[in-house]
Design a protein around this motif. Structure first.
Motif, PDB file in Angstrom:
ATOM      1  N   SER A 232       0.812  -1.210   0.000  1.00  0.00           N
ATOM      2  CA  SER A 232       0.000   0.000   0.000  1.00  0.00           C
ATOM      3  C   SER A 232       0.850   1.266   0.000  1.00  0.00           C
ATOM      4  O   SER A 232       1.859   1.367   0.693  1.00  0.00           O
TER       5      SER A 232
ATOM      6  N   ASN B 286      -6.861   0.158   2.935  1.00  0.00           N
ATOM      7  CA  ASN B 286      -6.468  -0.205   1.568  1.00  0.00           C
ATOM      8  C   ASN B 286      -7.404  -1.339   1.148  1.00  0.00           C
ATOM      9  O   ASN B 286      -7.029  -2.510   1.158  1.00  0.00           O
TER      10      ASN B 286
ATOM     11  N   GLU C 256      -6.918   4.211   0.115  1.00  0.00           N
ATOM     12  CA  GLU C 256      -6.338   3.955  -1.209  1.00  0.00           C
ATOM     13  C   GLU C 256      -7.409   3.365  -2.120  1.00  0.00           C
ATOM     14  O   GLU C 256      -8.137   2.462  -1.719  1.00  0.00           O
TER      15      GLU C 256
ATOM     16  N   VAL D  66      -4.732   7.883  -3.574  1.00  0.00           N
ATOM     17  CA  VAL D  66      -5.029   7.861  -2.140  1.00  0.00           C
ATOM     18  C   VAL D  66      -5.674   9.186  -1.770  1.00  0.00           C
ATOM     19  O   VAL D  66      -5.189  10.251  -2.165  1.00  0.00           O
TER      20      VAL D  66
END
Length: 329
Positions: free
Chosen positions: A113, A212, A266, A295
């Protein structure tokens, strides 16, 4: 009479194996993106981690001669990478974010991530513009869709005063998360929950939510390189446009954020869709070395989280006024 020899017999040094691995990877047309973006980076990681050497220190070891068992191990790893097309972290059971190691296997997505880079950047605790000025003020953090617990563990290092909850729907992923939490000695600060997004958390609220989530769209899922098909599908797919789970997070997040907090999420390539669909939300997009507009940050206030403490204080102040003063107000 020709005697057949293997790569382990002919290649002697780390430089030899690095060159050989790059050639094999390019010839096989491998796909990258699991912590390495090129054949060189993937090969360097395989060789260095395969020999238990520092993964960011190649030069001093390039011409080191290897023992027979070391040569065989590297030859086997290179062959496995080419023939199985498994991401290198699965072959080594190791991945890194910001230099921090994590155990991984095929029960979890390989952690990669952009959020790991961001929470270590000037956006958090920086001297000039920063989203969170005082890192010590963050006392509660939620890592949603935690997978291997990598973001929860990184957050524990950045936000030293925080208690951290980490949630995942997959019991298999949580077994890997348990291994990583234990390896990093964070069992007293990170609590793992099994469930669907916020469902297992009740009415708990947090100063910071990191997530994420799965965000691969339907077409991209059909076109995934073989390397990505070794990862759990539930950790990747999220509906027709890849934003089904993100929408659910946006809907539910206000009920789980403290005033003054924020959501860091994200999403991959869905920026234009989200901005068109949620025009009232003040998305702040953060870029990293390898991403642009993937993001976003949303403050609690932008999500409509009211500062009930301030409202209650205002009411208390009014109650303290005498009748005439109250009428003036």
């Amino acid at each position: 009479m020709t005697v057949e020899t293997s790569p382990a017999d002919q290649l002697l040094t780390i430089r030899d194996f690095l060159r050989y691995a790059i050639s094999r990877f390019n010839q096989a047309g491998l796909a990258f993106g699991h912590g390495a973006s090129t054949a060189f980076d993937d090969a360097a990681f395989l060789v260095l981690e395969g020999l238990k050497l520092p993964i960011d220190t190649l030069e001093p070891f390039l011409d080191a001669r290897l023992l027979p068992e070391e040569r065989q191990r590297l030859a086997d790893l290179i062959e496995a990478r080419v023939t199985t097309r498994k991401p290198t972290p699965y072959l080594l059971n190791r991945a890194y974010i910001q230099g921090v190691p994590f155990f991984v296997d095929e029960r979890v997505i390989v952690p990669r991530s952009f959020i790991g880079e961001l929470i270590h950047s000037e956006f958090f605790g920086g001297d000039e513009f920063t989203l969170i000025e005082d890192l010590s003020s963050i006392e509660t953090v939620l890592d949603l869709c935690t997978g291997s617990a990598s973001l929860a563990i990184l957050a524990a290092g950045v936000f030293g005063n925080a208690e951290i909850d980490a949630v995942d729907l997959s019991p298999d992923a949580l077994e890997v998360a348990k291994i990583n939490v234990a390896e990093h000695g964070l069992g007293n600060r990170i609590e793992l929950y099994e469930g669907d997004l916020f469902a297992p958390l009740g009415d708990k609220r947090y100063d910071l939510i990191l997530t994420n989530p799965p965000y691969v769209d339907e077409i991209a899922m059909e076109e995934l390189p073989e390397e990505y098909r070794h990862e759990p599908e539930m950790a990747l797919a999220s509906g027709l446009d890849g934003l089904d789970i993100v929408r659910r997070i946006l809907e539910a997040a206000p009920a789980h954020l403290n005033p003054g907090g924020g959501l860091l999420c994200e999403i991959g390539a869905g920026r234009e869709i989200l901005e068109a669909e949620y025009p009232a939300l003040d998305f702040f997009w953060l870029d990293t070395e390898e991403s642009e507009g993937e993001v976003f940050w949303l403050s609690a206030e932008s999500l409509g989280v009211a500062d009930t403490g301030a409202e209650e204080q205002d009411l208390a102040d009014l109650a303290d006024l005498d009748g005439d003063e109250a009428e003036d107000v």
